[in-house]
Design an enzyme around this catalytic site. Structure first.
Site, PDB file in Angstrom:
ATOM      1  N   HIS A 146       0.824  -1.223   0.000  1.00 44.27           N
ATOM      2  CA  HIS A 146       0.000   0.000   0.000  1.00 44.27           C
ATOM      3  C   HIS A 146       0.854   1.268   0.000  1.00 44.27           C
ATOM      4  CE1 HIS A 146      -3.640  -2.233   0.496  1.00 44.27           C
ATOM      5  NE2 HIS A 146      -3.331  -2.701   1.690  1.00 44.27           N
ATOM      6  N   ASP A 186      -2.454 -10.582  -2.120  1.00 44.24           N
ATOM      7  CA  ASP A 186      -3.018 -10.042  -0.881  1.00 44.24           C
ATOM      8  C   ASP A 186      -4.476  -9.665  -1.179  1.00 44.24           C
ATOM      9  OD1 ASP A 186      -1.963  -8.418   1.878  1.00 44.24           O
ATOM     10  OD2 ASP A 186      -3.736  -7.556   0.911  1.00 44.24           O
ATOM     11  N   HIS A 188      -6.121  -7.212  -0.426  1.00 44.97           N
ATOM     12  CA  HIS A 188      -6.293  -5.790  -0.734  1.00 44.97           C
ATOM     13  C   HIS A 188      -5.554  -5.428  -2.020  1.00 44.97           C
ATOM     14  CE1 HIS A 188      -6.577  -6.100   3.761  1.00 44.97           C
ATOM     15  NE2 HIS A 188      -7.650  -5.377   3.538  1.00 44.97           N
ATOM     16  N   ASP A 279      -4.233 -12.673   3.634  1.00 41.83           N
ATOM     17  CA  ASP A 279      -5.451 -12.207   4.295  1.00 41.83           C
ATOM     18  C   ASP A 279      -6.700 -12.562   3.501  1.00 41.83           C
ATOM     19  OD1 ASP A 279      -4.497 -10.406   2.417  1.00 41.83           O
ATOM     20  OD2 ASP A 279      -4.453  -8.688   3.771  1.00 41.83           O
TER      21      ASP A 279
HETATM   22  N1  Q9C Z   1     -11.407   1.915   8.217  1.00 44.58           N
HETATM   23  C1  Q9C Z   1      -2.440  -5.015   4.359  1.00 44.58           C
HETATM   24  O1  Q9C Z   1      -3.076  -6.047   4.308  1.00 44.58           O
HETATM   25  N2  Q9C Z   1      -7.952  -1.270   7.095  1.00 44.58           N
HETATM   26  N3  Q9C Z   1      -2.967  -3.878   4.772  1.00 44.58           N
HETATM   27  C2  Q9C Z   1      -8.332   0.030   7.474  1.00 44.58           C
HETATM   28  C3  Q9C Z   1     -10.060   1.656   7.866  1.00 44.58           C
HETATM   29  C4  Q9C Z   1      -6.594  -1.301   6.714  1.00 44.58           C
HETATM   30  C5  Q9C Z   1      -4.355  -3.825   5.145  1.00 44.58           C
HETATM   31  C6  Q9C Z   1      -9.792   0.187   7.680  1.00 44.58           C
HETATM   32  C7  Q9C Z   1      -6.197  -2.561   6.057  1.00 44.58           C
HETATM   33  C8  Q9C Z   1      -4.761  -2.518   5.612  1.00 44.58           C
HETATM   34  C9  Q9C Z   1      -1.005  -4.995   4.027  1.00 44.58           C
HETATM   35 ZN    ZN Z   2      -3.993  -6.978   2.771  1.00 44.55          ZN
END
Ligand code: Q9C
Ligand code: ZN
Length: 719
Positions: A146, A186, A188, A279
């Site tokens: 990210h 991943d 995301h 994840d």
């Molecule tokens: N409302 C990785 O898996 N979630 N990052 C935030 C905010 C963040 C995930 C929710 C998720 C980040 C590397």
């Molecule tokens: Zn992730």
């Protein structure tokens, strides 16, 4: 002397395994619970040792990297800050700086961990590229995909995989790596990596992720399949965006078989880097052992992802890649937050790399019907660049129907820091309702205690209460042109104090992008170029924050004149999502009470009583907390009681910093009327356009020319 036969170990694939306790130093500052915590690495490492896998690998220690290698993908400012954030100098400001980012924490170990994580991926990638290792797994954290050029986000500080890819291409020509495939599995979207190689044809970036029509983290439209790269990089960026959670082995295998593998074959990479988040995993082993149902099993999986890949599924996805790039594969850990799941999954992948025999049973499930739709859309988008994608998909595909909302609801576990709410609403928003059917909405609105009468002004009661209740008189003087005093009396307006405790982001795309003009809606008055003043909000406190974003909605200019700006159209966003669009929005963090006051002003619902200078607001809010909640699932709410007003449609554009992003625009029915010519589309007046341009320029989004052509293009192309 005759060479002795090689010992068995030498004949087996040499697999690097990088682990270093020093990357456990990055942790929350006060031991607060967080999914991205040091136990993740330790759990994997324990499992690999317990199963005797670590001893079969070439175990490596982390290595720091030099700034110049990180500088290939990150700004010098970002590098400096990330490297200094753990120093004494930042002891008092560290947490405050972390809060400025989206989903980031820092402690005294963060800088070292981040530099080691980036250096470690370089280290193993170099060894694999040089042929010292056949393949490798780098157990690193913080994760990286990210992280953007000048920005930490999503638990990521440096983009480890991007740094390593750049190192191979630009700093080590001697290794002969000319083409790199990055596979980001991943759950995301790998937004950072995508941006870093967006116009670079040497790097084919493939990301498969939960998208949920843009509402799943990182909630930027650019995880859409329409983002295929730019310039020379066109066709070298491939997104497979799932429409909902619960995608599992069968769905991922379909994406591999019908998108990734044919393209990889054609691209013929020299090495493959895997942004290996786990994840999207389901703790299948645990589930099988307890003979649990699928739903119960899902609850054992990743707390954030809500997808259903099994450890064997990851092993199969990895196996399918082994046939390319001479088996040169580097896996770098990204996300994955269920300790048991990530340990089992890395263990399964390590066995694949070591060449252990696997028997894969075909997945029990069929791909979702939506999976074929997504895959077809991806193929259509990319087939001119990859002709192999032009063929027809096999017919008679067996399908699974989309999971029901309740099924989705059960699929995401709760998380200690409250992110579960967000992730759940993400799961539920899989129904892409842009605007709600009238009967459904009217039922909802009856709950809102809102009717035409309430919106009408209650002059009598308001004025009569003026003596008994605190009134205020605010003198506002913006650019010295107008002084407006107002006396507001509101009796028992409990909603105001309720909603003053909730914050939202108001996303402006029109003249409010220029802050002085927006402030008129808060403080009252008029800014340069406005011909009539605003009365402002009841609560005149300044926004708590300002932030820019782009949103996947078309900007248009409609209506033929406005009282404030004269002849010419004003800005609307088409409520429909269109991922080919990128419209700028300037977001202001304000209270929900202030948001309602802006809605009132935008829709001309505030009356000024000229005689005594009183300002009279509607008695009920248009958007209360339940409406916000409703919108987080349904994306929009059309305010039936003010349906004839221009900005009667409130859109929910996602979340920022755990707060909803709201904007107001016309209803979809108006879009139809613009299309048919019933309503006029009209370019903005000169002063109005100049205000938008000032907003974009002062907001540092575009230079003057860029802003002018952005506005002109939007005005010229219509709908
Ligand atoms: N409302 C990785 O898996 N979630 N990052 C935030 C905010 C963040 C995930 C929710 C998720 C980040 C590397
Ligand atoms: Zn992730």
């Amino acid at each position: 002397m005759a060479a002795a036969p090689a010992p068995p170990a030498a004949r087996a694939a040499r697999v690097g395994l990088l682990y270093d306790e020093r990357m456990c130093a990055h942790a929350t500052p006060d031991g607060e619970e967080h999914p991205e915590n040091p136990e993740r690495l330790r759990a994997i490492w324990r499992k690999l040792n317990a199963e005797g896998v670590a001893s079969r690998c070439v175990v490596l220690k982390a290595k720091e990297t030099e700034d110049k290698y990180i500088a290939s993908v990150h700004s010098n400012n970002h590098i400096k800050l990330m490297k200094e954030i753990s120093s004494k100098k930042y002891d008092s400001s560290r947490n405050k700086i972390a809060r400025k980012y989206n989903s980031i924490y820092f402690n005294k170990g963060s800088s070292e961990s981040a530099v080691l994580a980036a250096g470690s991926v370089i280290e193993v990638a170099e060894k694999v590229a040089a042929g010292e290792l056949r393949s490798a797994i780098a157990l690193v954290r913080p994760p990286g995909h990210h992280a953007e050029h000048d920005e930490a986000m999503g638990f990521c500080l440096f983009n480890n995989v991007a740094v390593a890819a750049n190192y191979l291409l630009n700093d080590r020509p001697d290794l002969g790596i000319k083409k790199i495939l990055i596979v980001d599995w991943d759950v995301h979207h790998g937004n950072g990596t995508q941006k870093m190689f967006y116009n670079d044809p040497r790097v084919l970036f493939f990301s498969v992720h939960r998208f949920d029509y843009g509402s799943f983290y990182p909630s930027e439209g650019d995880g859409s399949h329409c983002f295929i790269g730019e310039e020379a990089g066109k066709g070298y960026n491939i997104n497979v965006p799932w429409e909902h959670g619960k995608c599992g082995d069968a769905d991922y295998i379909a994406a591999w078989d019908h998108v990734l593998l044919p393209v990889t074959e054609a691209f013929d990479p020299d090495i493959i880097l895997v942004s290996a988040g786990f994840d999207a995993v389901l703790a299948a082993a645990a589930a099988a052992a307890s003979n649990a149902t699928r739903t119960a099993a899902a609850a054992l999986g990743d707390p954030l992802g809500g997808c259903c890949i099994t450890p064997n599924g990851y092993a199969l996805l990895l196996t399918k890649l082994l046939g390319f790039a001479k088996g040169r594969i580097v896996m770098a850990l990204e996300g994955g937050y269920n300790l048991r799941s990530i340990a089992n999954s890395v263990f399964a992948c390590a066995k694949v790399l070591l060449g252990d025999k696997f028997t894969f049973s075909s997945p029990e499930m069929q791909p979702f019907e939506s999976t074929w739709r997504v895959i077809q859309a991806v193929r259509d988008e990319l087939k001119t660049y990859w002709p192999v994608l032009s063929s027809k998909l096999p017919e008679n595909l067996s399908l699974r129907i989309k999971p029901s909302p309740s099924e989705l609801y059960a699929s995401s576990d709760s998380e200690p820091d409250g992110e579960d709410v967000d992730e759940l609403s993400g799961a539920l928003s899989s129904v892409n309702v842009i605007q709600f059917a009238d009967d459904a909405i009217s039922e909802h609105l009856s709950k809102m205690k809102l009717d035409e009468e309430n919106l009408a002004v209650k002059t009598a009661s308001s004025c009569s209460t003026a003596e008994h209740h605190p009134t205020d008189s605010v003198e506002v003087d913006i650019d010295g042109s107008v002084v407006l005093s107002k006396r507001i009396s509101d009796l028992s307006l409990a909603w105001r104090s309720d909603l003053s405790r909730t914050h939202v982001w108001y996303a402006s795309f029109g003249s409010n992008m220029w802050k002085p003009r927006f402030l008129c809606y808060i403080q009252g008055g008029k800014a340069e170029g406005m011909s009539i003043p605003c009365c402002g909000s009841r609560d005149t406190s300044s926004p708590r924050g300002t932030m820019w974003k782009t949103v996947p909605h078309r900007l248009l200019f409609g209506r033929s004149s406005t009282p404030c700006w004269g002849t010419g159209g004003v800005a609307f966003l088409n409520p429909e999502i269109n991922y080919n669009e990128k419209s700028y929005v300037c977001m202001y963090k304000i209270t929900l009470e202030q948001f309602n006051d802006i809605l009132f002003q935008e829709n001309r619902l505030v009356l000024e009583d000229g005689k005594n200078g009183n300002v009279v607001y509607p008695d009920s809010p248009l958007i209360g907390s339940s409406e916000v909640e409703f919108m987080s699932t349904n994306k929009a709410i059309h305010l039936e009681p003010i349906k004839d007003s221009w900005y009667s449609n409130v859109l929910y554009l996602g979340d920022e910093d755990e707060l909803p992003i709201l904007t107001m625009t016309c209803p979809s029915s108006d879009i139809e009327r613009y299309k048919s010519g019933e309503l006029p589309l009209a370019p903005p007046s000169k002063t109005y356009a100049a205000t938008l341009i000032k907003g974009l320029v002062e907001g540092k989004q575009l230079d003057a020319d860029g802003a002018a052509s952005y506005i002109n293009a939007a005005a010229a192309r219509g709908l």
